[in-house]
Structure formats: structure tokens, C-alpha cells
Design a protein around this motif. Structure first.
Motif, short mmCIF file in Angstrom:
data_model
loop_
_atom_site.label_atom_id
_atom_site.label_comp_id
_atom_site.label_asym_id
_atom_site.label_seq_id
_atom_site.Cartn_x
_atom_site.Cartn_y
_atom_site.Cartn_z
N GLU A 36 0.83 -1.21 0.00
CA GLU A 36 0.00 0.00 0.00
C GLU A 36 0.86 1.25 0.00
N VAL A 37 1.95 1.24 0.74
CA VAL A 37 2.85 2.39 0.79
C VAL A 37 3.49 2.60 -0.58
N MET A 38 3.89 1.53 -1.22
CA MET A 38 4.53 1.64 -2.53
C MET A 38 3.54 2.14 -3.59
N ARG A 39 2.28 1.90 -3.38
CA ARG A 39 1.25 2.40 -4.29
C ARG A 39 0.83 3.83 -3.96
N GLY A 40 1.43 4.41 -2.93
CA GLY A 40 1.10 5.78 -2.55
C GLY A 40 -0.13 5.87 -1.65
N ARG A 41 -0.51 4.75 -1.06
CA ARG A 41 -1.69 4.73 -0.19
C ARG A 41 -1.30 4.32 1.23
N GLY A 42 -0.26 4.94 1.75
CA GLY A 42 0.25 4.60 3.07
C GLY A 42 -0.66 4.97 4.22
N ARG A 43 -1.65 5.80 3.96
CA ARG A 43 -2.61 6.17 5.00
C ARG A 43 -4.00 5.62 4.69
N SER A 44 -4.06 4.60 3.87
CA SER A 44 -5.35 4.01 3.51
C SER A 44 -5.86 3.13 4.65
N VAL A 45 -7.11 2.73 4.53
CA VAL A 45 -7.71 1.85 5.53
C VAL A 45 -6.92 0.54 5.60
N MET A 46 -6.62 -0.04 4.46
CA MET A 46 -5.88 -1.30 4.42
C MET A 46 -4.52 -1.17 5.09
N ALA A 47 -3.81 -0.08 4.79
CA ALA A 47 -2.49 0.12 5.38
C ALA A 47 -2.58 0.29 6.89
N ASN A 48 -3.55 1.07 7.36
CA ASN A 48 -3.67 1.30 8.80
C ASN A 48 -4.08 0.04 9.55
N VAL A 49 -5.04 -0.70 9.02
CA VAL A 49 -5.50 -1.91 9.70
C VAL A 49 -4.42 -2.98 9.68
N SER A 50 -3.80 -3.19 8.53
CA SER A 50 -2.76 -4.23 8.46
C SER A 50 -1.53 -3.83 9.27
N GLY A 51 -1.21 -2.54 9.33
CA GLY A 51 -0.09 -2.09 10.15
C GLY A 51 -0.35 -2.31 11.64
N THR A 52 -1.57 -2.04 12.06
CA THR A 52 -1.93 -2.29 13.46
C THR A 52 -1.85 -3.78 13.78
N ALA A 53 -2.37 -4.61 12.89
CA ALA A 53 -2.31 -6.06 13.10
C ALA A 53 -0.86 -6.56 13.10
N LEU A 54 -0.04 -5.98 12.25
CA LEU A 54 1.37 -6.36 12.20
C LEU A 54 2.07 -6.05 13.51
N ILE A 55 1.82 -4.87 14.06
CA ILE A 55 2.42 -4.50 15.34
C ILE A 55 1.94 -5.46 16.44
N ALA A 56 0.64 -5.76 16.46
CA ALA A 56 0.10 -6.68 17.47
C ALA A 56 0.69 -8.08 17.32
N SER A 57 1.04 -8.46 16.11
CA SER A 57 1.56 -9.81 15.88
C SER A 57 2.99 -9.99 16.38
N THR A 58 3.66 -8.91 16.67
CA THR A 58 5.06 -9.02 17.11
C THR A 58 5.18 -9.51 18.55
N TYR A 59 4.12 -9.45 19.32
CA TYR A 59 4.22 -9.85 20.73
C TYR A 59 4.60 -11.31 20.90
N LEU A 60 4.05 -12.18 20.08
CA LEU A 60 4.38 -13.60 20.18
C LEU A 60 5.85 -13.83 19.82
N ALA A 61 6.32 -13.13 18.79
CA ALA A 61 7.73 -13.27 18.42
C ALA A 61 8.64 -12.78 19.54
N TRP A 62 8.31 -11.64 20.13
CA TRP A 62 9.13 -11.12 21.24
C TRP A 62 9.11 -12.08 22.42
N TYR A 63 7.96 -12.67 22.69
CA TYR A 63 7.85 -13.63 23.79
C TYR A 63 8.82 -14.80 23.58
N THR A 64 8.82 -15.34 22.38
CA THR A 64 9.70 -16.49 22.12
C THR A 64 11.17 -16.07 22.06
#
Length: 153
Positions: free
Chosen positions: A3-31
């Protein structure tokens, strides 16, 4: 990144997937910090990521300048479509009591069905109120998850 490469870095898809990506790091940090990866932690991590994607989609749906067709009830659709798999994952890893973790997000998803976009008047204050409310709800979920993990792990 697509989305960022398409120039839509502030789109709904970019914001939702970015939030999910940040939340997904907790399991990796735990391990990475030496935590033992058990099925309960994986199930809770999936709930956590889905919850944050649901919350981000809810916020995007409430914003009046998001004209792309996203509405608050779309977040409810995401949550309720995911709910059977989330409930099953928690149930098989930790039993019936663990399903209590899903109550608060499910109630909020029911409420979001009836909500509409915010008006442009006093938008900053309303967005701040939504943010504070979501912070409190996220802390409640995190507390329930920690109690569940402590009781069962």
C-alpha cells in the motif's frame, strides 16, 4: 508495504494491516525472550491480533473522511466471522473458562453494528474519546488474557 509503494500509506488497508502487524510481534518477542511456545500462547496471540485488526477497522469506519465504503459494522463482520475459530482455538487449548476473554470484544462488535460515521463537528474530541475508550478496552482484554495465562500455564 504494498500500500505504501502504491502511494496509499494512509489508507484503511495500510492502517488496519499495520496495526495487526504490530500486534503480531508480541508472540515473536515472547519467544525471542525465552518464552516457551505452547498452544495457549498461540491461540491468545491470534485473538490479540484479530482484536487489534477489529479495533483499527472500527476506528477507520467511524472516520467521516473515509469515503471508501468502510463502515463501523465492517469491524463487526470481521470479528463475528473470526469468532468461531477464535473460540474453538481458546476452547481446545484451555477450556470453557477461556472463552470469557471473547465477551468484551463481542459486546463491542454488537454495539458497532448500530454505529455510524462521526460528524465533522468537534471531530478531534470525539476521536480522542474513541481512542481512550479503546485503550481501556484493550487494557481490560490484556488483563483478562494475563489472568488466563497465569491461571492455566
Amino acid at each position: 508495504m504494498a500500500e505504501v509503494m502504491r502511494g496509499r500509506g494512509r489508507s484503511v488497508m495500510a492502517n488496519v494491516s499495520g496495526t495487526a502487524l504490530i500486534a503480531s510481534t508480541y508472540l515473536a518477542w515472547y519467544t525471542l525472550m525465552g518464552g516457551i511456545l505452547i498452544n495457549l500462547f498461540v491461540a491468545v496471540s491470534i485473538v490479540w491480533v484479530t482484536y487489534h485488526a477489529f479495533s483499527a477497522l472500527y476506528v477507520e469506519g467511524r472516520l467521516p473522511f473515509r469515503r471508501g465504503g468502510v463502515k463501523p459494522y465492517h469491524s463487526s463482520m470481521l470479528w463475528f466471522i473470526s469468532l468461531p475459530a477464535l473460540a474453538y482455538g481458546l476452547y481446545i487449548t484451555s477450556g470453557t473458562l477461556s472463552l470469557a476473554v471473547l465477551i468484551e470484544p463481542s459486546l463491542r462488535a454488537l454495539i458497532a453494528i448500530k454505529e455510524d460515521k462521526l460528524s465533522m463537528g468537534d471531530l478531534r474530541r470525539r476521536i480522542r474519546e474513541i481512542g481512550i475508550g479503546l485503550l481501556i478496552e484493550s487494557l481490560v482484554l490484556a488483563t483478562l488474557v494475563l489472568i488466563l495465562i497465569y491461571a492455566l500455564a
